[in-house]
Write an enzyme that holds these catalytic residues in place. Structure first.
Site, PDB file in Angstrom:
ATOM      1  N   ARG A   1      41.192  43.836  45.226  1.00  0.00           N
ATOM      2  CA  ARG A   1      40.963  44.782  46.247  1.00  0.00           C
ATOM      3  C   ARG A   1      41.076  46.320  45.439  1.00  0.00           C
ATOM      4  O   ARG A   1      40.534  47.139  46.017  1.00  0.00           O
ATOM      5  CB  ARG A   1      42.343  44.703  47.098  1.00  0.00           C
ATOM      6  CG  ARG A   1      42.044  43.445  48.150  1.00  0.00           C
ATOM      7  CD  ARG A   1      43.355  43.462  48.861  1.00  0.00           C
ATOM      8  NE  ARG A   1      44.008  42.239  48.269  1.00  0.00           N
ATOM      9  CZ  ARG A   1      45.360  41.937  48.842  1.00  0.00           C
ATOM     10  NH1 ARG A   1      45.997  42.670  49.850  1.00  0.00           N
ATOM     11  NH2 ARG A   1      45.843  40.799  48.438  1.00  0.00           N
ATOM     12  N   GLY A   2      41.471  46.151  44.155  1.00  0.00           N
ATOM     13  CA  GLY A   2      41.430  47.728  43.613  1.00  0.00           C
ATOM     14  C   GLY A   2      40.536  48.368  43.608  1.00  0.00           C
ATOM     15  O   GLY A   2      40.691  49.556  43.539  1.00  0.00           O
TER      16      GLY A   2
ATOM     17  N   GLU B   1      34.846  47.348  38.478  1.00  0.00           N
ATOM     18  CA  GLU B   1      36.427  47.089  38.289  1.00  0.00           C
ATOM     19  C   GLU B   1      37.358  48.263  38.305  1.00  0.00           C
ATOM     20  O   GLU B   1      36.701  49.572  38.074  1.00  0.00           O
ATOM     21  CB  GLU B   1      36.579  46.440  36.906  1.00  0.00           C
ATOM     22  CG  GLU B   1      37.916  46.154  36.371  1.00  0.00           C
ATOM     23  CD  GLU B   1      38.877  45.053  37.171  1.00  0.00           C
ATOM     24  OE1 GLU B   1      38.851  45.125  38.162  1.00  0.00           O
ATOM     25  OE2 GLU B   1      39.197  44.025  36.372  1.00  0.00           O
ATOM     26  N   ASP B   2      38.458  48.249  38.874  1.00  0.00           N
ATOM     27  CA  ASP B   2      39.446  49.492  38.854  1.00  0.00           C
ATOM     28  C   ASP B   2      39.957  49.632  37.274  1.00  0.00           C
ATOM     29  O   ASP B   2      39.772  50.726  36.846  1.00  0.00           O
ATOM     30  CB  ASP B   2      40.428  49.172  39.899  1.00  0.00           C
ATOM     31  CG  ASP B   2      41.399  47.975  39.653  1.00  0.00           C
ATOM     32  OD1 ASP B   2      40.828  46.883  38.830  1.00  0.00           O
ATOM     33  OD2 ASP B   2      42.249  47.985  40.416  1.00  0.00           O
TER      34      ASP B   2
ATOM     35  N   ASP C   1      42.616  46.237  31.777  1.00  0.00           N
ATOM     36  CA  ASP C   1      43.919  46.125  31.243  1.00  0.00           C
ATOM     37  C   ASP C   1      44.047  45.224  29.859  1.00  0.00           C
ATOM     38  O   ASP C   1      43.566  45.477  28.914  1.00  0.00           O
ATOM     39  CB  ASP C   1      45.145  45.924  32.170  1.00  0.00           C
ATOM     40  CG  ASP C   1      46.522  46.108  31.714  1.00  0.00           C
ATOM     41  OD1 ASP C   1      46.826  46.948  31.197  1.00  0.00           O
ATOM     42  OD2 ASP C   1      47.248  45.117  32.452  1.00  0.00           O
TER      43      ASP C   1
ATOM     44  N   LYS D   1      42.494  50.848  29.709  1.00  0.00           N
ATOM     45  CA  LYS D   1      43.826  50.894  28.818  1.00  0.00           C
ATOM     46  C   LYS D   1      43.556  50.175  27.583  1.00  0.00           C
ATOM     47  O   LYS D   1      44.006  49.069  27.519  1.00  0.00           O
ATOM     48  CB  LYS D   1      45.083  50.368  29.786  1.00  0.00           C
ATOM     49  CG  LYS D   1      45.404  51.006  31.132  1.00  0.00           C
ATOM     50  CD  LYS D   1      46.683  50.455  31.237  1.00  0.00           C
ATOM     51  CE  LYS D   1      46.693  50.351  32.852  1.00  0.00           C
ATOM     52  NZ  LYS D   1      48.176  49.544  33.102  1.00  0.00           N
TER      53      LYS D   1
ATOM     54  N   PHE E   1      51.756  52.136  34.182  1.00  0.00           N
ATOM     55  CA  PHE E   1      51.219  51.473  35.299  1.00  0.00           C
ATOM     56  C   PHE E   1      50.667  52.568  36.181  1.00  0.00           C
ATOM     57  O   PHE E   1      51.706  53.697  36.720  1.00  0.00           O
ATOM     58  CB  PHE E   1      52.346  50.596  35.898  1.00  0.00           C
ATOM     59  CG  PHE E   1      51.965  49.853  36.925  1.00  0.00           C
ATOM     60  CD1 PHE E   1      51.435  48.444  36.470  1.00  0.00           C
ATOM     61  CD2 PHE E   1      52.079  49.971  38.131  1.00  0.00           C
ATOM     62  CE1 PHE E   1      50.911  47.725  37.407  1.00  0.00           C
ATOM     63  CE2 PHE E   1      51.620  49.085  39.438  1.00  0.00           C
ATOM     64  CZ  PHE E   1      50.980  47.737  38.932  1.00  0.00           C
TER      65      PHE E   1
ATOM     66  N   ASP F   1      47.200  49.761  43.583  1.00  0.00           N
ATOM     67  CA  ASP F   1      48.212  49.161  44.133  1.00  0.00           C
ATOM     68  C   ASP F   1      49.501  49.139  43.249  1.00  0.00           C
ATOM     69  O   ASP F   1      49.360  48.575  42.019  1.00  0.00           O
ATOM     70  CB  ASP F   1      48.243  48.401  45.218  1.00  0.00           C
ATOM     71  CG  ASP F   1      48.137  46.962  44.583  1.00  0.00           C
ATOM     72  OD1 ASP F   1      47.350  46.611  43.610  1.00  0.00           O
ATOM     73  OD2 ASP F   1      49.215  46.034  44.665  1.00  0.00           O
TER      74      ASP F   1
ATOM     75  N   ARG G   1      47.880  52.462  47.726  1.00  0.00           N
ATOM     76  CA  ARG G   1      46.333  52.423  47.365  1.00  0.00           C
ATOM     77  C   ARG G   1      45.490  53.862  48.377  1.00  0.00           C
ATOM     78  O   ARG G   1      44.672  54.026  47.911  1.00  0.00           O
ATOM     79  CB  ARG G   1      45.774  51.202  48.197  1.00  0.00           C
ATOM     80  CG  ARG G   1      46.075  50.125  47.437  1.00  0.00           C
ATOM     81  CD  ARG G   1      45.421  48.827  48.077  1.00  0.00           C
ATOM     82  NE  ARG G   1      45.728  47.468  47.846  1.00  0.00           N
ATOM     83  CZ  ARG G   1      45.539  46.813  46.689  1.00  0.00           C
ATOM     84  NH1 ARG G   1      44.624  47.050  45.947  1.00  0.00           N
ATOM     85  NH2 ARG G   1      46.013  45.525  46.604  1.00  0.00           N
TER      86      ARG G   1
HETATM   87  P1  IMP Z   1      43.623  42.613  33.204  1.00  0.00           P
HETATM   88  O1  IMP Z   1      42.960  41.194  33.638  1.00  0.00           O
HETATM   89  O2  IMP Z   1      44.783  42.576  32.495  1.00  0.00           O
HETATM   90  O3  IMP Z   1      42.524  43.380  32.637  1.00  0.00           O
HETATM   91  O4  IMP Z   1      43.782  43.331  34.540  1.00  0.00           O
HETATM   92  C1  IMP Z   1      43.011  43.603  35.410  1.00  0.00           C
HETATM   93  C2  IMP Z   1      43.541  43.832  36.934  1.00  0.00           C
HETATM   94  O5  IMP Z   1      44.865  44.122  36.734  1.00  0.00           O
HETATM   95  C3  IMP Z   1      43.250  45.193  37.500  1.00  0.00           C
HETATM   96  O6  IMP Z   1      42.090  44.981  38.179  1.00  0.00           O
HETATM   97  C4  IMP Z   1      44.196  45.583  38.289  1.00  0.00           C
HETATM   98  O7  IMP Z   1      44.069  44.783  39.687  1.00  0.00           O
HETATM   99  C5  IMP Z   1      45.468  45.063  37.716  1.00  0.00           C
HETATM  100  N1  IMP Z   1      46.011  46.230  37.021  1.00  0.00           N
HETATM  101  C6  IMP Z   1      46.179  46.441  35.611  1.00  0.00           C
HETATM  102  N2  IMP Z   1      46.692  47.506  35.492  1.00  0.00           N
HETATM  103  C7  IMP Z   1      47.307  48.255  36.419  1.00  0.00           C
HETATM  104  C8  IMP Z   1      47.820  49.027  36.869  1.00  0.00           C
HETATM  105  O8  IMP Z   1      48.343  49.994  35.996  1.00  0.00           O
HETATM  106  N3  IMP Z   1      48.172  49.445  38.083  1.00  0.00           N
HETATM  107  C9  IMP Z   1      47.808  48.569  39.090  1.00  0.00           C
HETATM  108  N4  IMP Z   1      47.167  47.526  38.785  1.00  0.00           N
HETATM  109  C10 IMP Z   1      46.878  47.118  37.492  1.00  0.00           C
END
Ligand code: IMP
Length: 181
Positions: free
Chosen positions: A45-46, A101-102, A105, A133, A154, A161, A167
């Site tokens: 949802r981000g 994508e938001d 990470d 990140k 974070f 969120d 959000r």
């Molecule tokens: P990844 O698969 O680890 O790259 O994570 C991606 C998803 O994790 C993002 O689309 C976010 O929904 C969530 N996410 C990663 N970092 C954060 C953060 O700092 N705050 C909130 N959600 C996060």
């Protein structure tokens, strides 16, 4: 379960986000110039606030679709296992696609989604992430376009969120847990 107490420190202002989106939209228009239709896929949802602002800056014929991949649950650590909770409504074979994508990470979510969507043979598939990140990366992936590189913190706001909260903040802020201070 009750969430620990925290405060939010502003990291990126609403004004800075708007200016960056305007610039990114220009790059996307150049890259997809002449497209008959760009399917903009928001990862729920981000990305819902980001995609809403981004498409309004795009002077291209766009269609919007959504995909939901599971990520953190209600905590602050990635589960690494990515599951598709809601698939696209439309077909993307032979189409131009932009995945929105938001945050990238660890990179697991975007890697999984790109693999899935590529298997459906779009004509062209590009990706945009509002935040990146890089220090947290576990798989070698980078979005075609990135809004802002941020440190390992974070973050919440602008659609993003913590346990479904915050959000609706118009800016991006970092979460600081009070018992850490
Ligand atoms: P990844 O698969 O680890 O790259 O994570 C991606 C998803 O994790 C993002 O689309 C976010 O929904 C969530 N996410 C990663 N970092 C954060 C953060 O700092 N705050 C909130 N959600 C996060």
């Amino acid at each position: 379960m009750a969430q620990p107490a925290y405060v939010i420190d502003q990291l990126i202002s609403a004004k800075a986000i708007a200016a960056r989106i305007e610039a990114l939209a220009g790059d996307i228009e150049t890259a997809f110039a002449g497209t008959d239709k760009l399917i903009v896929v928001g990862l729920l949802r981000g990305s819902f606030v980001f995609i809403a602002d981004l498409v309004r800056e795009l002077d291209l014929p766009v269609e919007v679709d959504f995909l939901e991949a599971s990520s953190y649950g209600d905590g602050t650590e990635s589960t690494r296992e990515v599951r598709i909770m809601k698939d696209l409504r439309g077909k993307i074979e032979g189409r131009d696609v932009l995945v929105v994508e938001d945050i990238v990470d660890t990179g697991h979510t975007l890697t999984h989604v790109i693999g899935l969507l590529r298997s459906r043979q779009p004509r062209r598939l590009e990706t945009i992430a509002l935040l990146d990140k890089p220090s947290r990366r576990e798989v070698d992936i980078k979005a075609t376009w990135t809004g802002f590189e941020i440190p390992d913190a974070f973050v919440v706001g602008y659609g993003i969120d913590y346990a479904q909260r915050n959000r609706n903040l118009p800016y991006i802020g970092t979460v600081r847990f009070l018992d850490e201070a």
